[in-house]
Scaffold this motif. Structure first.
Motif, PDB file in Angstrom:
ATOM      1  N   ALA A 105      38.535  32.363  18.673  1.00 14.75           N
ATOM      2  CA  ALA A 105      37.772  32.130  19.900  1.00 14.75           C
ATOM      3  C   ALA A 105      38.006  33.315  20.818  1.00 14.75           C
ATOM      4  O   ALA A 105      39.126  33.823  20.920  1.00 14.75           O
ATOM      5  CB  ALA A 105      38.215  30.840  20.583  1.00 14.75           C
ATOM      6  N   ARG A 106      36.939  33.753  21.472  1.00 18.71           N
ATOM      7  CA  ARG A 106      37.037  34.841  22.447  1.00 18.71           C
ATOM      8  C   ARG A 106      36.591  34.306  23.800  1.00 18.71           C
ATOM      9  O   ARG A 106      35.602  33.589  23.899  1.00 18.71           O
ATOM     10  CB  ARG A 106      36.166  36.020  22.051  1.00 18.71           C
ATOM     11  N   PHE A 107      37.346  34.687  24.823  1.00 23.96           N
ATOM     12  CA  PHE A 107      37.048  34.276  26.188  1.00 23.96           C
ATOM     13  C   PHE A 107      36.900  35.523  27.038  1.00 23.96           C
ATOM     14  O   PHE A 107      37.756  36.401  27.005  1.00 23.96           O
ATOM     15  CB  PHE A 107      38.179  33.400  26.739  1.00 23.96           C
ATOM     16  N   TYR A 108      35.823  35.597  27.791  1.00 22.91           N
ATOM     17  CA  TYR A 108      35.547  36.728  28.667  1.00 22.91           C
ATOM     18  C   TYR A 108      35.559  36.232  30.102  1.00 22.91           C
ATOM     19  O   TYR A 108      34.920  35.221  30.416  1.00 22.91           O
ATOM     20  CB  TYR A 108      34.172  37.339  28.357  1.00 22.91           C
ATOM     21  N   GLY A 109      36.288  36.919  30.964  1.00 24.36           N
ATOM     22  CA  GLY A 109      36.347  36.455  32.337  1.00 24.36           C
ATOM     23  C   GLY A 109      36.790  37.527  33.309  1.00 24.36           C
ATOM     24  O   GLY A 109      36.922  38.696  32.965  1.00 24.36           O
ATOM     25  N   THR A 110      37.032  37.067  34.533  1.00 25.32           N
ATOM     26  CA  THR A 110      37.407  37.939  35.636  1.00 25.32           C
ATOM     27  C   THR A 110      38.744  37.476  36.204  1.00 25.32           C
ATOM     28  O   THR A 110      38.941  36.283  36.446  1.00 25.32           O
ATOM     29  CB  THR A 110      36.322  37.914  36.727  1.00 25.32           C
ATOM     30  N   ALA A 111      39.632  38.435  36.416  1.00 25.76           N
ATOM     31  CA  ALA A 111      40.994  38.141  36.874  1.00 25.76           C
ATOM     32  C   ALA A 111      41.054  37.974  38.392  1.00 25.76           C
ATOM     33  O   ALA A 111      40.352  38.648  39.138  1.00 25.76           O
ATOM     34  CB  ALA A 111      41.933  39.266  36.459  1.00 25.76           C
ATOM     35  N   ALA A 112      41.926  37.069  38.785  1.00 27.63           N
ATOM     36  CA  ALA A 112      42.330  36.919  40.182  1.00 27.63           C
ATOM     37  C   ALA A 112      43.859  36.947  40.173  1.00 27.63           C
ATOM     38  O   ALA A 112      44.494  36.170  39.460  1.00 27.63           O
ATOM     39  CB  ALA A 112      41.807  35.619  40.773  1.00 27.63           C
ATOM     40  N   ILE A 113      44.437  37.848  40.922  1.00 28.15           N
ATOM     41  CA  ILE A 113      45.885  38.028  40.950  1.00 28.15           C
ATOM     42  C   ILE A 113      46.498  37.040  41.934  1.00 28.15           C
ATOM     43  O   ILE A 113      46.008  36.870  43.051  1.00 28.15           O
ATOM     44  CB  ILE A 113      46.248  39.474  41.354  1.00 28.15           C
ATOM     45  N   ARG A 114      47.592  36.408  41.508  1.00 33.12           N
ATOM     46  CA  ARG A 114      48.297  35.446  42.357  1.00 33.12           C
ATOM     47  C   ARG A 114      49.761  35.858  42.452  1.00 33.12           C
ATOM     48  O   ARG A 114      50.508  35.744  41.493  1.00 33.12           O
ATOM     49  CB  ARG A 114      48.180  34.029  41.779  1.00 33.12           C
ATOM     50  N   LYS A 115      50.146  36.358  43.637  1.00 34.43           N
ATOM     51  CA  LYS A 115      51.528  36.788  43.869  1.00 34.43           C
ATOM     52  C   LYS A 115      52.276  35.814  44.773  1.00 34.43           C
ATOM     53  O   LYS A 115      53.465  35.998  45.030  1.00 34.43           O
ATOM     54  CB  LYS A 115      51.549  38.203  44.445  1.00 34.43           C
ATOM     55  N   SER A 116      51.598  34.799  45.245  1.00 33.46           N
ATOM     56  CA  SER A 116      52.208  33.735  46.047  1.00 33.46           C
ATOM     57  C   SER A 116      51.216  32.581  46.118  1.00 33.46           C
ATOM     58  O   SER A 116      50.080  32.705  45.647  1.00 33.46           O
ATOM     59  CB  SER A 116      52.545  34.244  47.459  1.00 33.46           C
ATOM     60  N   GLY A 117      51.653  31.473  46.676  1.00 32.85           N
ATOM     61  CA  GLY A 117      50.757  30.343  46.872  1.00 32.85           C
ATOM     62  C   GLY A 117      50.843  29.300  45.771  1.00 32.85           C
ATOM     63  O   GLY A 117      51.619  29.408  44.822  1.00 32.85           O
ATOM     64  N   ALA A 118      50.010  28.282  45.905  1.00 33.53           N
ATOM     65  CA  ALA A 118      50.049  27.125  45.014  1.00 33.53           C
ATOM     66  C   ALA A 118      49.717  27.483  43.560  1.00 33.53           C
ATOM     67  O   ALA A 118      50.384  27.003  42.635  1.00 33.53           O
ATOM     68  CB  ALA A 118      49.096  26.042  45.523  1.00 33.53           C
ATOM     69  N   GLU A 119      48.690  28.303  43.340  1.00 34.48           N
ATOM     70  CA  GLU A 119      48.325  28.660  41.968  1.00 34.48           C
ATOM     71  C   GLU A 119      49.416  29.519  41.318  1.00 34.48           C
ATOM     72  O   GLU A 119      49.719  29.334  40.129  1.00 34.48           O
ATOM     73  CB  GLU A 119      46.972  29.377  41.943  1.00 34.48           C
TER      74      GLU A 119
END
Length: 162
Positions: A105-119
């Motif tokens: 399976a291949r997944f293509y997406g866009t990154a969001a960086i999380r350096k703090s917070g709930a996620e």
């Protein structure tokens, strides 16, 4: 446009349809150490940077996540908006009839960086222990990947039943 087994497809149109099939969630979450996902980004020089990431996990039906603790080009290349491809292969899923063509399976997406917070905290919480052990001071960061396309090896959108 792209030609697949079912004729031409508009990849932008397909982007809004992608979810991570529930039947794959546990397989991805337990991929380490035998079926570690490969994560790819594009370097500034245009070449692909492909690296194994044992920390790859399903965050929810529309997001993959990983813990980035590296110090190399993948780490330097990951920013908000970075396009990311995640390649998952588990041959047993082909044998079981879950995924065709090699259990891929291949997944293509866009990154969001999380350096703090709930996620950020949730990614750390779900991280497998061997990966936590490799970053005992928690110096890494979370990467949330919004999946825009999910497909098999032939480029056919994943439409798997749970």
């Amino acid at each position: 446009m792209r030609c697949g087994l079912n004729g031409p497809r508009n990849l932008d149109k397909d982007a809004s349809l992608a979810t991570i099939p529930k039947v794959l969630h546990e397989h991805i979450n337990s991929a380490f150490p035998v079926n570690v996902c490969l994560v790819a980004t594009v370097l500034p020089n245009g070449f692909a940077q492909v690296t194994p990431r044992g920390s790859t996990m399903v965050f929810d039906d529309e997001h993959l996540a990983l813990w980035e603790r590296g110090k190399g080009t993948t780490n330097a290349n990951l920013k908000d908006g970075t396009k990311v491809t995640v390649f998952f292969r588990k041959p047993q899923l082909r044998e079981a009839g879950v995924l065709p063509k090699g259990g891929i399976a291949r997944f293509y997406g866009t990154a969001a960086i999380r350096k703090s917070g709930a996620e950020y905290e949730e990614i750390w919480k779900r991280l497998i222990q061997p990966e936590k052990d490799r970053d005992p001071e928690k110096k890494g960061f979370g990467v949330l990947i919004k999946v825009e396309r999910a497909e098999d090896l032939d480029g056919v959108p994943l439409d798997l039943k749970s």
